[in-house]
Design a protein around this motif. Structure first.
Motif, PDB file in Angstrom:
ATOM      1  N   ARG A  32      28.697  44.143  39.417  1.00 46.17           N
ATOM      2  CA  ARG A  32      29.962  43.481  39.758  1.00 46.17           C
ATOM      3  C   ARG A  32      30.322  42.478  38.661  1.00 46.17           C
ATOM      4  O   ARG A  32      29.519  41.636  38.278  1.00 46.17           O
ATOM      5  CB  ARG A  32      29.859  42.774  41.100  1.00 46.17           C
ATOM      6  N   LEU A  33      31.555  42.601  38.172  1.00 50.28           N
ATOM      7  CA  LEU A  33      32.105  41.698  37.169  1.00 50.28           C
ATOM      8  C   LEU A  33      33.028  40.713  37.855  1.00 50.28           C
ATOM      9  O   LEU A  33      33.859  41.096  38.677  1.00 50.28           O
ATOM     10  CB  LEU A  33      32.888  42.497  36.121  1.00 50.28           C
ATOM     11  N   GLY A  34      32.876  39.446  37.517  1.00 45.99           N
ATOM     12  CA  GLY A  34      33.749  38.416  38.060  1.00 45.99           C
ATOM     13  C   GLY A  34      34.019  37.360  37.020  1.00 45.99           C
ATOM     14  O   GLY A  34      33.551  37.446  35.880  1.00 45.99           O
ATOM     15  N   VAL A  35      34.786  36.374  37.401  1.00 45.16           N
ATOM     16  CA  VAL A  35      34.998  35.191  36.568  1.00 45.16           C
ATOM     17  C   VAL A  35      34.800  33.970  37.462  1.00 45.16           C
ATOM     18  O   VAL A  35      34.976  34.036  38.673  1.00 45.16           O
ATOM     19  CB  VAL A  35      36.402  35.148  35.905  1.00 45.16           C
ATOM     20  N   ARG A  36      34.404  32.880  36.841  1.00 41.51           N
ATOM     21  CA  ARG A  36      34.258  31.626  37.586  1.00 41.51           C
ATOM     22  C   ARG A  36      34.690  30.479  36.688  1.00 41.51           C
ATOM     23  O   ARG A  36      34.735  30.607  35.456  1.00 41.51           O
ATOM     24  CB  ARG A  36      32.833  31.437  38.067  1.00 41.51           C
ATOM     25  N   SER A  37      34.999  29.375  37.314  1.00 40.91           N
ATOM     26  CA  SER A  37      35.364  28.176  36.559  1.00 40.91           C
ATOM     27  C   SER A  37      34.117  27.623  35.890  1.00 40.91           C
ATOM     28  O   SER A  37      33.111  27.382  36.556  1.00 40.91           O
ATOM     29  CB  SER A  37      35.950  27.114  37.489  1.00 40.91           C
ATOM     30  N   LYS A  38      34.195  27.456  34.571  1.00 39.66           N
ATOM     31  CA  LYS A  38      33.034  26.963  33.836  1.00 39.66           C
ATOM     32  C   LYS A  38      33.443  26.636  32.407  1.00 39.66           C
ATOM     33  O   LYS A  38      34.338  27.257  31.856  1.00 39.66           O
ATOM     34  CB  LYS A  38      31.934  28.031  33.817  1.00 39.66           C
ATOM     35  N   GLY A  39      32.769  25.707  31.815  1.00 42.16           N
ATOM     36  CA  GLY A  39      32.928  25.413  30.398  1.00 42.16           C
ATOM     37  C   GLY A  39      34.182  24.629  30.073  1.00 42.16           C
ATOM     38  O   GLY A  39      34.988  24.304  30.930  1.00 42.16           O
ATOM     39  N   CYS A  40      34.355  24.375  28.800  1.00 43.71           N
ATOM     40  CA  CYS A  40      35.462  23.533  28.363  1.00 43.71           C
ATOM     41  C   CYS A  40      36.792  24.267  28.307  1.00 43.71           C
ATOM     42  O   CYS A  40      37.843  23.634  28.272  1.00 43.71           O
ATOM     43  CB  CYS A  40      35.132  22.899  27.014  1.00 43.71           C
ATOM     44  N   SER A  41      36.774  25.606  28.321  1.00 46.55           N
ATOM     45  CA  SER A  41      38.036  26.340  28.299  1.00 46.55           C
ATOM     46  C   SER A  41      38.466  26.825  29.677  1.00 46.55           C
ATOM     47  O   SER A  41      39.556  27.335  29.841  1.00 46.55           O
ATOM     48  CB  SER A  41      37.952  27.543  27.347  1.00 46.55           C
ATOM     49  N   GLY A  42      37.610  26.717  30.665  1.00 47.19           N
ATOM     50  CA  GLY A  42      38.049  26.992  32.030  1.00 47.19           C
ATOM     51  C   GLY A  42      37.377  28.120  32.765  1.00 47.19           C
ATOM     52  O   GLY A  42      37.047  27.981  33.927  1.00 47.19           O
ATOM     53  N   LEU A  43      37.174  29.279  32.153  1.00 49.53           N
ATOM     54  CA  LEU A  43      36.630  30.442  32.853  1.00 49.53           C
ATOM     55  C   LEU A  43      35.488  31.065  32.072  1.00 49.53           C
ATOM     56  O   LEU A  43      35.476  31.029  30.848  1.00 49.53           O
ATOM     57  CB  LEU A  43      37.711  31.514  33.044  1.00 49.53           C
ATOM     58  N   SER A  44      34.548  31.672  32.785  1.00 46.66           N
ATOM     59  CA  SER A  44      33.511  32.463  32.123  1.00 46.66           C
ATOM     60  C   SER A  44      33.297  33.734  32.928  1.00 46.66           C
ATOM     61  O   SER A  44      33.578  33.790  34.124  1.00 46.66           O
ATOM     62  CB  SER A  44      32.214  31.679  31.960  1.00 46.66           C
ATOM     63  N   TYR A  45      32.817  34.749  32.248  1.00 48.77           N
ATOM     64  CA  TYR A  45      32.544  36.037  32.894  1.00 48.77           C
ATOM     65  C   TYR A  45      31.216  35.956  33.631  1.00 48.77           C
ATOM     66  O   TYR A  45      30.288  35.295  33.171  1.00 48.77           O
ATOM     67  CB  TYR A  45      32.472  37.153  31.840  1.00 48.77           C
ATOM     68  N   THR A  46      31.120  36.642  34.761  1.00 44.77           N
ATOM     69  CA  THR A  46      29.866  36.744  35.497  1.00 44.77           C
ATOM     70  C   THR A  46      29.556  38.219  35.740  1.00 44.77           C
ATOM     71  O   THR A  46      30.461  39.022  35.930  1.00 44.77           O
ATOM     72  CB  THR A  46      29.927  36.022  36.862  1.00 44.77           C
ATOM     73  N   LEU A  47      28.293  38.542  35.699  1.00 45.83           N
ATOM     74  CA  LEU A  47      27.808  39.882  36.033  1.00 45.83           C
ATOM     75  C   LEU A  47      26.670  39.727  37.014  1.00 45.83           C
ATOM     76  O   LEU A  47      25.812  38.855  36.830  1.00 45.83           O
ATOM     77  CB  LEU A  47      27.296  40.615  34.787  1.00 45.83           C
ATOM     78  N   GLU A  48      26.664  40.565  38.041  1.00 43.94           N
ATOM     79  CA  GLU A  48      25.576  40.545  39.009  1.00 43.94           C
ATOM     80  C   GLU A  48      25.378  41.940  39.568  1.00 43.94           C
ATOM     81  O   GLU A  48      26.278  42.780  39.507  1.00 43.94           O
ATOM     82  CB  GLU A  48      25.857  39.539  40.126  1.00 43.94           C
ATOM     83  N   ILE A  70      34.931  45.286  40.024  1.00 42.18           N
ATOM     84  CA  ILE A  70      35.582  44.069  39.557  1.00 42.18           C
ATOM     85  C   ILE A  70      36.020  43.269  40.775  1.00 42.18           C
ATOM     86  O   ILE A  70      36.758  43.765  41.627  1.00 42.18           O
ATOM     87  CB  ILE A  70      36.787  44.388  38.657  1.00 42.18           C
ATOM     88  N   ASP A  71      35.527  42.050  40.853  1.00 40.95           N
ATOM     89  CA  ASP A  71      35.874  41.148  41.938  1.00 40.95           C
ATOM     90  C   ASP A  71      37.399  41.001  41.987  1.00 40.95           C
ATOM     91  O   ASP A  71      38.036  40.858  40.942  1.00 40.95           O
ATOM     92  CB  ASP A  71      35.213  39.790  41.690  1.00 40.95           C
ATOM     93  N   PRO A  72      37.990  41.046  43.180  1.00 42.76           N
ATOM     94  CA  PRO A  72      39.453  40.964  43.264  1.00 42.76           C
ATOM     95  C   PRO A  72      40.038  39.680  42.670  1.00 42.76           C
ATOM     96  O   PRO A  72      41.161  39.685  42.172  1.00 42.76           O
ATOM     97  CB  PRO A  72      39.750  41.068  44.765  1.00 42.76           C
ATOM     98  N   LYS A  73      39.277  38.596  42.679  1.00 45.51           N
ATOM     99  CA  LYS A  73      39.762  37.342  42.095  1.00 45.51           C
ATOM    100  C   LYS A  73      39.743  37.385  40.575  1.00 45.51           C
ATOM    101  O   LYS A  73      40.366  36.549  39.923  1.00 45.51           O
ATOM    102  CB  LYS A  73      38.933  36.162  42.593  1.00 45.51           C
ATOM    103  N   ALA A  74      39.043  38.362  39.995  1.00 52.07           N
ATOM    104  CA  ALA A  74      38.906  38.439  38.538  1.00 52.07           C
ATOM    105  C   ALA A  74      39.849  39.442  37.900  1.00 52.07           C
ATOM    106  O   ALA A  74      40.089  39.363  36.693  1.00 52.07           O
ATOM    107  CB  ALA A  74      37.465  38.806  38.178  1.00 52.07           C
ATOM    108  N   ILE A  75      40.373  40.369  38.681  1.00 47.26           N
ATOM    109  CA  ILE A  75      41.101  41.506  38.105  1.00 47.26           C
ATOM    110  C   ILE A  75      42.233  41.067  37.178  1.00 47.26           C
ATOM    111  O   ILE A  75      42.398  41.606  36.095  1.00 47.26           O
ATOM    112  CB  ILE A  75      41.588  42.495  39.192  1.00 47.26           C
ATOM    113  N   MET A  76      43.005  40.065  37.558  1.00 45.82           N
ATOM    114  CA  MET A  76      44.135  39.662  36.716  1.00 45.82           C
ATOM    115  C   MET A  76      43.685  39.016  35.403  1.00 45.82           C
ATOM    116  O   MET A  76      44.445  38.960  34.445  1.00 45.82           O
ATOM    117  CB  MET A  76      45.090  38.749  37.471  1.00 45.82           C
TER     118      MET A  76
END
Length: 113
Positions: A32-48, A70-76
């Motif tokens: 599963r690919l997602g994104v989360r809030s992280k880092g100085c630019s705002g988003l980072s990719y996650t894999l699990e 792909i997590d529905p929150k990450a698709i866009m």
């Protein structure tokens, strides 16, 4: 007419995903690919590992029956992205080439669209 996949997975990335799934030691529905809030630019990719398919995931059927969900929150945030796996002298890992990125932090840890 079939719609294009929301993300392109290179042969190198596919081989590494297959190796991860095989070495996990228990059955998986895929990755599963997602994104989360992280880092100085705002988003980072996650894999699990994905134990099951969520009814809301965007499922990309890869070769050899491997599924990338792909997590529905990450698709866009990932539409049009190329997922690769890179190995060089100093690091190795998944690399995301996202045409929608407007910027990336200096360390490469996060991005924004």
């Amino acid at each position: 007419m079939a719609l294009p996949a929301p993300i392109n997975v290179t042969p190198n990335a596919l081989e590494h995903i297959k190796a991860l799934l095989e070495s996990r030691g228990k059955p998986s529905a895929g990755i599963r690919l997602g994104v989360r809030s992280k880092g100085c630019s705002g988003l980072s990719y996650t894999l699990e590992y994905a134990d099951d398919e969520s009814g809301f995931d965007e499922v990309v059927q890869l070769d050899d029956g491997v599924k990338l969900m792909i997590d529905p929150k990450a698709i866009m945030f990932v539409l049009g992205t190329e997922m690769d796996y890179s190995v060089d002298k100093m690091e190795e890992g998944f690399v995301f080439r996202n045409p929608n990125e407007k910027g990336r932090c200096g360390c490469g840890e996060s991005f924004h669209v």
